[in-house]
Design a protein around this motif. Structure first.
Motif, mmCIF file in Angstrom:
data_model
loop_
_atom_site.group_PDB
_atom_site.id
_atom_site.type_symbol
_atom_site.label_atom_id
_atom_site.label_comp_id
_atom_site.label_asym_id
_atom_site.label_seq_id
_atom_site.Cartn_x
_atom_site.Cartn_y
_atom_site.Cartn_z
ATOM 1 N N ILE A 201 0.840 -1.186 -0.084
ATOM 2 C CA ILE A 201 0.054 0.031 0.025
ATOM 3 C C ILE A 201 0.644 1.181 -0.012
ATOM 4 C CG2 ILE A 201 -1.778 1.304 1.279
ATOM 5 C CD1 ILE A 201 -2.551 -1.356 2.712
ATOM 6 N N ASP A 202 0.409 2.465 -0.645
ATOM 7 C CA ASP A 202 1.172 3.455 -0.561
ATOM 8 C C ASP A 202 -0.176 4.715 -0.441
ATOM 9 O OD1 ASP A 202 3.816 4.990 -1.266
ATOM 10 O OD2 ASP A 202 2.448 6.085 -2.603
ATOM 11 N N THR A 203 -0.581 5.012 -1.378
ATOM 12 C CA THR A 203 -1.757 6.097 -1.292
ATOM 13 C C THR A 203 -3.003 5.420 -1.421
ATOM 14 O OG1 THR A 203 -0.027 7.601 -2.439
ATOM 15 C CG2 THR A 203 -2.604 8.431 -2.248
ATOM 16 N N ILE A 204 -3.972 6.124 -0.549
ATOM 17 C CA ILE A 204 -5.388 5.422 -0.440
ATOM 18 C C ILE A 204 -6.254 6.433 -0.697
ATOM 19 C CG2 ILE A 204 -7.092 4.178 0.984
ATOM 20 C CD1 ILE A 204 -4.451 3.130 2.554
ATOM 21 N N VAL A 205 -7.264 6.542 -1.331
ATOM 22 C CA VAL A 205 -8.628 7.345 -1.309
ATOM 23 C C VAL A 205 -9.489 6.657 -1.107
ATOM 24 C CG1 VAL A 205 -8.845 7.184 -3.914
ATOM 25 C CG2 VAL A 205 -9.495 9.266 -2.628
ATOM 26 N N ALA A 206 -10.474 7.313 -0.228
ATOM 27 C CA ALA A 206 -11.739 6.611 0.356
ATOM 28 C C ALA A 206 -12.750 7.655 0.567
ATOM 29 C CB ALA A 206 -11.623 5.572 1.439
ATOM 30 N N SER A 207 -14.008 7.226 0.720
ATOM 31 C CA SER A 207 -15.052 8.085 1.241
ATOM 32 C C SER A 207 -14.899 8.699 2.667
ATOM 33 C CB SER A 207 -16.519 7.616 0.946
ATOM 34 O OG SER A 207 -16.706 6.463 2.044
ATOM 35 N N ASN A 208 -15.655 9.714 2.880
ATOM 36 C CA ASN A 208 -15.512 10.192 4.168
ATOM 37 C C ASN A 208 -15.680 9.405 5.334
ATOM 38 O OD1 ASN A 208 -15.549 12.684 6.048
ATOM 39 N ND2 ASN A 208 -17.149 13.777 4.774
ATOM 40 N N LEU A 209 -16.592 8.334 5.467
ATOM 41 C CA LEU A 209 -16.858 7.515 6.465
ATOM 42 C C LEU A 209 -15.608 6.512 6.347
ATOM 43 C CD1 LEU A 209 -18.184 6.004 8.935
ATOM 44 C CD2 LEU A 209 -19.628 4.914 7.208
ATOM 45 N N HIS A 210 -15.473 5.729 5.150
ATOM 46 C CA HIS A 210 -14.530 4.825 5.371
ATOM 47 C C HIS A 210 -13.115 5.044 5.362
ATOM 48 C CE1 HIS A 210 -17.300 2.746 1.783
ATOM 49 N NE2 HIS A 210 -17.566 2.708 3.281
ATOM 50 N N ALA A 211 -12.866 6.394 5.124
ATOM 51 C CA ALA A 211 -11.415 6.938 5.265
ATOM 52 C C ALA A 211 -11.175 7.086 6.793
ATOM 53 C CB ALA A 211 -11.061 8.137 4.391
ATOM 54 N N ASP A 212 -12.270 7.531 7.447
ATOM 55 C CA ASP A 212 -12.152 7.975 8.765
ATOM 56 C C ASP A 212 -11.964 6.955 9.458
ATOM 57 O OD1 ASP A 212 -12.561 9.439 11.238
ATOM 58 O OD2 ASP A 212 -14.625 9.381 11.248
ATOM 59 N N ILE A 213 -12.601 5.512 9.243
ATOM 60 C CA ILE A 213 -12.288 4.476 9.863
ATOM 61 C C ILE A 213 -10.912 3.637 9.845
ATOM 62 C CG2 ILE A 213 -12.949 1.992 10.113
ATOM 63 C CD1 ILE A 213 -15.790 3.386 9.854
ATOM 64 N N LEU A 214 -10.451 3.642 8.448
ATOM 65 C CA LEU A 214 -9.295 3.245 7.887
ATOM 66 C C LEU A 214 -8.013 4.205 8.584
ATOM 67 C CD1 LEU A 214 -10.053 2.326 4.238
ATOM 68 C CD2 LEU A 214 -9.943 0.962 6.075
ATOM 69 N N SER A 215 -7.893 5.181 8.627
ATOM 70 C CA SER A 215 -6.964 6.022 9.048
ATOM 71 C C SER A 215 -6.724 5.931 10.478
ATOM 72 C CB SER A 215 -7.260 7.620 8.922
ATOM 73 O OG SER A 215 -8.493 8.042 9.518
ATOM 74 N N ASP A 216 -7.822 5.687 11.457
ATOM 75 C CA ASP A 216 -7.745 5.175 12.642
ATOM 76 C C ASP A 216 -6.892 4.014 12.963
ATOM 77 O OD1 ASP A 216 -8.752 7.761 13.682
ATOM 78 O OD2 ASP A 216 -10.407 6.801 14.890
ATOM 79 N N LEU A 217 -7.471 3.163 11.942
ATOM 80 C CA LEU A 217 -6.613 1.845 11.990
ATOM 81 C C LEU A 217 -5.327 1.807 11.547
ATOM 82 C CD1 LEU A 217 -6.523 -1.320 11.758
ATOM 83 C CD2 LEU A 217 -7.464 -1.381 9.604
ATOM 84 N N ALA A 218 -4.962 2.794 10.583
ATOM 85 C CA ALA A 218 -3.561 2.928 10.202
ATOM 86 C C ALA A 218 -2.732 3.522 11.400
ATOM 87 C CB ALA A 218 -3.738 4.038 8.909
ATOM 88 N N ALA A 219 -3.405 4.396 12.090
ATOM 89 C CA ALA A 219 -2.323 5.135 12.957
ATOM 90 C C ALA A 219 -1.919 3.985 14.218
ATOM 91 C CB ALA A 219 -3.248 6.263 13.699
ATOM 92 N N ALA A 220 -3.052 3.178 14.527
ATOM 93 C CA ALA A 220 -3.080 2.138 15.393
ATOM 94 C C ALA A 220 -1.680 1.117 14.899
ATOM 95 C CB ALA A 220 -4.127 1.340 15.707
ATOM 96 N N LEU A 221 -2.028 0.783 13.811
ATOM 97 C CA LEU A 221 -0.899 -0.124 13.030
ATOM 98 C C LEU A 221 0.494 0.623 13.053
ATOM 99 C CD1 LEU A 221 -2.909 -1.372 10.424
ATOM 100 C CD2 LEU A 221 -2.338 -2.717 12.341
ATOM 101 N N ALA A 222 0.338 1.816 12.817
ATOM 102 C CA ALA A 222 1.745 2.597 13.012
ATOM 103 C C ALA A 222 2.418 2.581 14.450
ATOM 104 C CB ALA A 222 1.781 4.052 12.498
ATOM 105 N N GLY A 223 1.396 2.271 15.560
ATOM 106 C CA GLY A 223 1.915 2.293 16.953
ATOM 107 C C GLY A 223 1.204 2.805 17.644
ATOM 108 N N SER A 224 0.498 4.061 17.431
ATOM 109 C CA SER A 224 -0.368 4.737 18.194
ATOM 110 C C SER A 224 -1.037 5.779 17.585
ATOM 111 C CB SER A 224 0.406 5.566 19.550
ATOM 112 O OG SER A 224 -0.283 6.355 20.303
ATOM 113 N N ILE A 225 -2.279 6.239 17.998
ATOM 114 C CA ILE A 225 -3.247 7.198 17.106
ATOM 115 C C ILE A 225 -2.540 8.635 17.736
ATOM 116 C CG2 ILE A 225 -4.946 7.492 19.309
ATOM 117 C CD1 ILE A 225 -6.991 7.660 16.983
ATOM 118 N N GLY A 226 -1.607 8.508 18.676
ATOM 119 C CA GLY A 226 -1.081 9.854 19.335
ATOM 120 C C GLY A 226 -0.249 10.386 18.462
ATOM 121 N N ILE A 227 0.263 9.728 17.218
ATOM 122 C CA ILE A 227 1.347 10.393 16.375
ATOM 123 C C ILE A 227 0.742 10.892 14.961
ATOM 124 C CG2 ILE A 227 3.273 8.775 17.494
ATOM 125 C CD1 ILE A 227 2.831 7.190 14.832
#
Length: 370
Positions: free
Chosen positions: A241-267
């Protein structure tokens, strides 16, 4: 460097708002002020706006009359977090953040994600460099368009509707932004997230417009994936994966998952952009108000630092933005992290360490601190 040498000044509105927002925005300003003092080629002028849930409870409004007109005078907005335990979330969100995003046509929400040096991903095989994504979120319509209503309140047949709006205009502009974002990145790879198997109207239009726009970017390799399958791909094959485009709801959820996978939503940072630059764009960490740790001095400021760096890029200060992020990753690389990343450092510890690293970097470049 002498103040007389400063050639550019950018006006930034500060809206710390709720919870840990004031703490991380204060940390962000401290780092930005150190950066501009060391760099000397530009300056930032800050104006504080006390728009928060406290303001709402006292006045009945998050944004006072004429507030958006005041914001329009700035070059950018640095936002903390909105939300309070005693204010319903839909009131706080629509009363402040979405009022600004929609009022200023900030239709492109950009959320980069990566594993920082010195930090660990919960993915057992992912290391620094293996997960480096940009999620482009449609930020003006879709599932969060605010269309719909409720009827027959209190009856067993009470009905609520939430209408997802997908316009050709809205889809076209976010797809072009996403393809251009992917085009600027080394891999030139874009994944279009959809759910057109179940949402046979709006999401089918989403797919069709994506296919049309893709023809104008032949150098960008792209694929399409259902949102549920995308969650599996993010976990099982992050390197694909590199760049992702998604709708308002889908990207909202996916980006939180992405942050968690990177280590923390705090970053994790967010940019709410008006690509036309008719209005100021707004920059915010995505961690929310986090009332469970408010006032304890343990909030992770890294998300705000990265957000501020993205703001600097938008303002045309790319070199300073890169130096700022180098300083942040040097600090995390030494193991100085807040507890959400497994460390013991406090907010101010991380902030001061980043400031000290900036002074060190610029001293090596031959620039002073004043």
């Amino acid at each position: 460097m002498s103040p007389m040498a400063v050639s550019r000044t950018h006006s930034v509105a500060l809206i710390p708002a709720d919870g840990i927002g004031p703490e991380v925005i204060s940390a962000g300003v401290q780092v930005l002020e150190t950066l501009t003092k060391c760099d000397g080629s530009f300056s930032l002028s800050f104006k504080h706006y006390d728009w928060s849930s406290g303001t709402y409870k006292a006045t009945g409004k998050y944004i006072p009359d004429g507030g958006l007109e005041q914001l329009k005078k700035h070059d950018a907005i640095l936002f903390g977090a909105v939300g309070a335990p005693d204010v319903p979330d839909h009131i706080s969100l629509w009363g402040l953040r979405l009022a600004i995003c929609q009022g200023f046509q900030q239709y492109a929400n950009v959320r980069p994600t990566k594993i920082f040096r010195g930090t660990e991903s919960p993915l057992r095989k992912a290391e620094h460099g293996d997960l480096d994504w940009v999620i482009v979120r449609e930020n003006s319509e879709g599932e969060y368009a605010g269309q719909g209503g409720r009827s027959h309140r209190g009856h067993p047949w009470e009905t609520a509707t939430e209408v997802a709006i997908f316009s050709r205009h809205g889809i076209d502009r976010i797809m072009r932004f996403a393809f251009e974002t992917a085009q600027k990145r080394p891999r030139k790879l874009l994944t279009v997230v959809t759910k057109s198997n179940a949402q046979r109207n709006g999401m089918v239009l989403w797919d069709e417009v994506a296919q049309e726009v893709a023809k104008e970017y032949p150098d960008v390799k792209w694929d399409k994936m259902l949102v549920d399958a995308m969650t599996c791909r993010m976990v099982l094959d992050p390197k694909s994966i590199d760049t992702i485009v998604a709708s308002n709801l889908h990207a909202d959820i996916l980006s939180d998952l992405a942050a968690a996978l990177a280590g923390s939503i705090g970053i994790a940072p967010t940019s709410n952009l008006d690509p036309s630059r008719q209005y100021p764009s707004m920059f915010e960490p995505i961690h929310g108000s986090a009332f469970d740790i408010t006032g304890q001095g343990v909030a992770n400021p890294v998300g705000t630092f990265w957000t501020a760096s993205e703001m600097l890029i938008w303002l045309g200060e790319e070199e300073a933005a890169k130096i700022m992020m180098d300083a942040v990753e040097t600090v995390t690389g030494r193991g100085l992290m807040t507890r959400d990343l497994g460390g013991k450092a406090r907010t101010q510890d991380v902030t001061e360490a980043v400031c000290e690293e900036l002074v060190e970097i610029y001293s090596k470049k031959g620039k002073g601190t004043g």
